[in-house]
Design a protein around this motif. Structure first.
Motif, PDB file in Angstrom:
ATOM      1  N   GLY A 128       0.847  -1.152  -0.048  1.00  0.00           N
ATOM      2  CA  GLY A 128      -0.266  -0.249  -0.026  1.00  0.00           C
ATOM      3  C   GLY A 128       0.940   1.157  -0.129  1.00  0.00           C
ATOM      4  N   ALA A 129       2.114   1.390   0.769  1.00  0.00           N
ATOM      5  CA  ALA A 129       2.822   2.425   0.840  1.00  0.00           C
ATOM      6  C   ALA A 129       3.352   2.642  -0.317  1.00  0.00           C
ATOM      7  CB  ALA A 129       3.820   2.376   2.027  1.00  0.00           C
ATOM      8  N   LEU A 130       4.000   1.455  -1.024  1.00  0.00           N
ATOM      9  CA  LEU A 130       4.570   1.705  -2.538  1.00  0.00           C
ATOM     10  C   LEU A 130       3.631   2.045  -3.508  1.00  0.00           C
ATOM     11  CD1 LEU A 130       6.839  -1.666  -2.254  1.00  0.00           C
ATOM     12  CD2 LEU A 130       7.528   0.871  -2.122  1.00  0.00           C
ATOM     13  N   GLN A 131       2.423   1.779  -3.398  1.00  0.00           N
ATOM     14  CA  GLN A 131       1.281   2.210  -4.423  1.00  0.00           C
ATOM     15  C   GLN A 131       1.092   3.552  -4.131  1.00  0.00           C
ATOM     16  OE1 GLN A 131       0.035   0.052  -6.975  1.00  0.00           O
ATOM     17  NE2 GLN A 131      -0.692   2.335  -7.515  1.00  0.00           N
ATOM     18  N   TYR A 132       0.951   4.064  -2.910  1.00  0.00           N
ATOM     19  CA  TYR A 132       0.727   5.413  -2.935  1.00  0.00           C
ATOM     20  C   TYR A 132       1.811   6.290  -3.305  1.00  0.00           C
ATOM     21  CZ  TYR A 132      -0.729   9.767  -0.442  1.00  0.00           C
ATOM     22  OH  TYR A 132      -1.053  10.869  -0.147  1.00  0.00           O
ATOM     23  N   ALA A 133       3.055   5.918  -2.952  1.00  0.00           N
ATOM     24  CA  ALA A 133       4.187   6.681  -3.340  1.00  0.00           C
ATOM     25  C   ALA A 133       4.315   6.709  -4.828  1.00  0.00           C
ATOM     26  CB  ALA A 133       5.597   6.044  -2.716  1.00  0.00           C
ATOM     27  N   ASP A 134       4.061   5.496  -5.474  1.00  0.00           N
ATOM     28  CA  ASP A 134       3.915   5.364  -6.883  1.00  0.00           C
ATOM     29  C   ASP A 134       3.013   6.246  -7.561  1.00  0.00           C
ATOM     30  OD1 ASP A 134       4.876   4.114  -9.376  1.00  0.00           O
ATOM     31  OD2 ASP A 134       2.922   3.495  -9.451  1.00  0.00           O
ATOM     32  N   ASP A 135       1.973   6.156  -6.940  1.00  0.00           N
ATOM     33  CA  ASP A 135       0.721   7.271  -7.358  1.00  0.00           C
ATOM     34  C   ASP A 135       1.283   8.657  -7.203  1.00  0.00           C
ATOM     35  OD1 ASP A 135      -0.734   5.248  -7.926  1.00  0.00           O
ATOM     36  OD2 ASP A 135      -2.067   5.436  -6.130  1.00  0.00           O
ATOM     37  N   LEU A 136       1.656   9.150  -6.230  1.00  0.00           N
ATOM     38  CA  LEU A 136       2.489  10.348  -6.090  1.00  0.00           C
ATOM     39  C   LEU A 136       3.216  10.879  -7.280  1.00  0.00           C
ATOM     40  CD1 LEU A 136       2.595  10.949  -2.244  1.00  0.00           C
ATOM     41  CD2 LEU A 136       1.033  12.327  -3.632  1.00  0.00           C
ATOM     42  N   MET A 137       4.275   9.872  -7.158  1.00  0.00           N
ATOM     43  CA  MET A 137       5.296  10.129  -8.138  1.00  0.00           C
ATOM     44  C   MET A 137       4.937  10.255  -9.669  1.00  0.00           C
ATOM     45  SD  MET A 137       8.333  10.540  -6.782  1.00  0.00           S
ATOM     46  CE  MET A 137       9.704   9.674  -7.740  1.00  0.00           C
ATOM     47  N   ALA A 138       3.839   9.288  -9.935  1.00  0.00           N
ATOM     48  CA  ALA A 138       3.274   9.448 -11.190  1.00  0.00           C
ATOM     49  C   ALA A 138       2.657  10.644 -11.636  1.00  0.00           C
ATOM     50  CB  ALA A 138       2.327   8.300 -11.473  1.00  0.00           C
ATOM     51  N   LYS A 139       2.080  11.073 -10.711  1.00  0.00           N
ATOM     52  CA  LYS A 139       1.312  12.304 -10.781  1.00  0.00           C
ATOM     53  C   LYS A 139       2.296  13.561 -11.157  1.00  0.00           C
ATOM     54  CE  LYS A 139      -2.005  15.602  -8.741  1.00  0.00           C
ATOM     55  NZ  LYS A 139      -2.696  15.952  -7.647  1.00  0.00           N
ATOM     56  N   ALA A 140       3.272  13.502 -10.167  1.00  0.00           N
ATOM     57  CA  ALA A 140       4.447  14.481 -10.352  1.00  0.00           C
ATOM     58  C   ALA A 140       5.123  14.628 -11.957  1.00  0.00           C
ATOM     59  CB  ALA A 140       5.739  14.437  -9.580  1.00  0.00           C
ATOM     60  N   GLU A 141       5.364  12.995 -12.164  1.00  0.00           N
ATOM     61  CA  GLU A 141       5.918  12.842 -13.508  1.00  0.00           C
ATOM     62  C   GLU A 141       5.118  13.441 -14.687  1.00  0.00           C
ATOM     63  OE1 GLU A 141       7.541   9.087 -16.241  1.00  0.00           O
ATOM     64  OE2 GLU A 141       6.342   8.750 -14.362  1.00  0.00           O
TER      65      GLU A 141
END
Length: 194
Positions: A128-141
């Motif tokens: 869950g933490a990795l998915q949340y971090a990935d979602d934030l990074m995808a938005k920033a990217e």
């Protein structure tokens, strides 16, 4: 707190928008390292407490499993102590062994279940933490990519417009044949005046 993260992402996007392009480049910009580091540092500090808690649980996975093992060991010790107390007569002894085996099996099953649950919970939290971090990074990217593409297009359009204006001015100037300021230049242009 997530709204502050979005504000920081907006600030990063605005900062990138205001950066100058490197000389002779339409895709590379000059970034002030201290300013971008400060924005990224603030973004890290505003990471939701939930992710920090998940990371703590993941880091403490061994402690959780060790605690489960300690509980299981205590149950087994209690079962063995109970068995030792009941070893006075043959019949009691038989019954004690039977009960002890049942307790040991139950304790072992319970310990295994506790360890399995702890490992499963830690894994779920980590995912869950990795998915949340990935979602934030995808938005920033996505935001940075769109901004870069938008400004590259605008910059290319500006260069093309300037080139066209330059070509028109140069062409118009070459069509102007201004005679020299001497009389010979005037005679050559308008003929002899008498």
């Amino acid at each position: 707190m997530s709204s502050r993260i979005e504000q920081i992402i907006d600030e990063i996007e605005e900062y990138i928008d205001n950066c100058k392009f490197q000389p002779l480049s339409t895709t590379k910009i000059i970034v002030n390292k201290d300013q971008i580091d400060e924005l990224l540092r603030e973004l890290r500090m505003k990471t939701p407490d939930e992710i920090k808690r998940y990371q703590k649980i993941i880091e403490n996975k061994d402690a959780i499993i060790a605690d489960a093992q300690a509980k299981a060991d205590n149950l087994i010790k209690e079962a063995q102590a109970h068995t030792n107390e009941m070893v006075s007569e043959h019949e009691i002894m038989q019954q004690a062994y039977s009960q002890a085996n049942e307790i040991v099996m139950a304790a072992t099953e319970q310990a295994q279940q506790i360890m399995d649950n702890a490992a499963s919970d830690a894994n779920d939290i980590r995912i869950g933490a990795l998915q949340y971090a990935d979602d934030l990074m995808a938005k920033a990217e996505n935001i940075i990519g769109r901004t870069l593409e938008d400004y590259t297009t605008k910059y290319d359009s500006l260069v093309n417009t300037l080139q066209e204006a330059y070509d028109v001015v140069r062409n118009d100037r070459s069509e102007l044949e201004i005679p020299g300021k001497s009389e010979q230049g005037l005679e050559a242009e308008f003929g002899s005046v008498q």
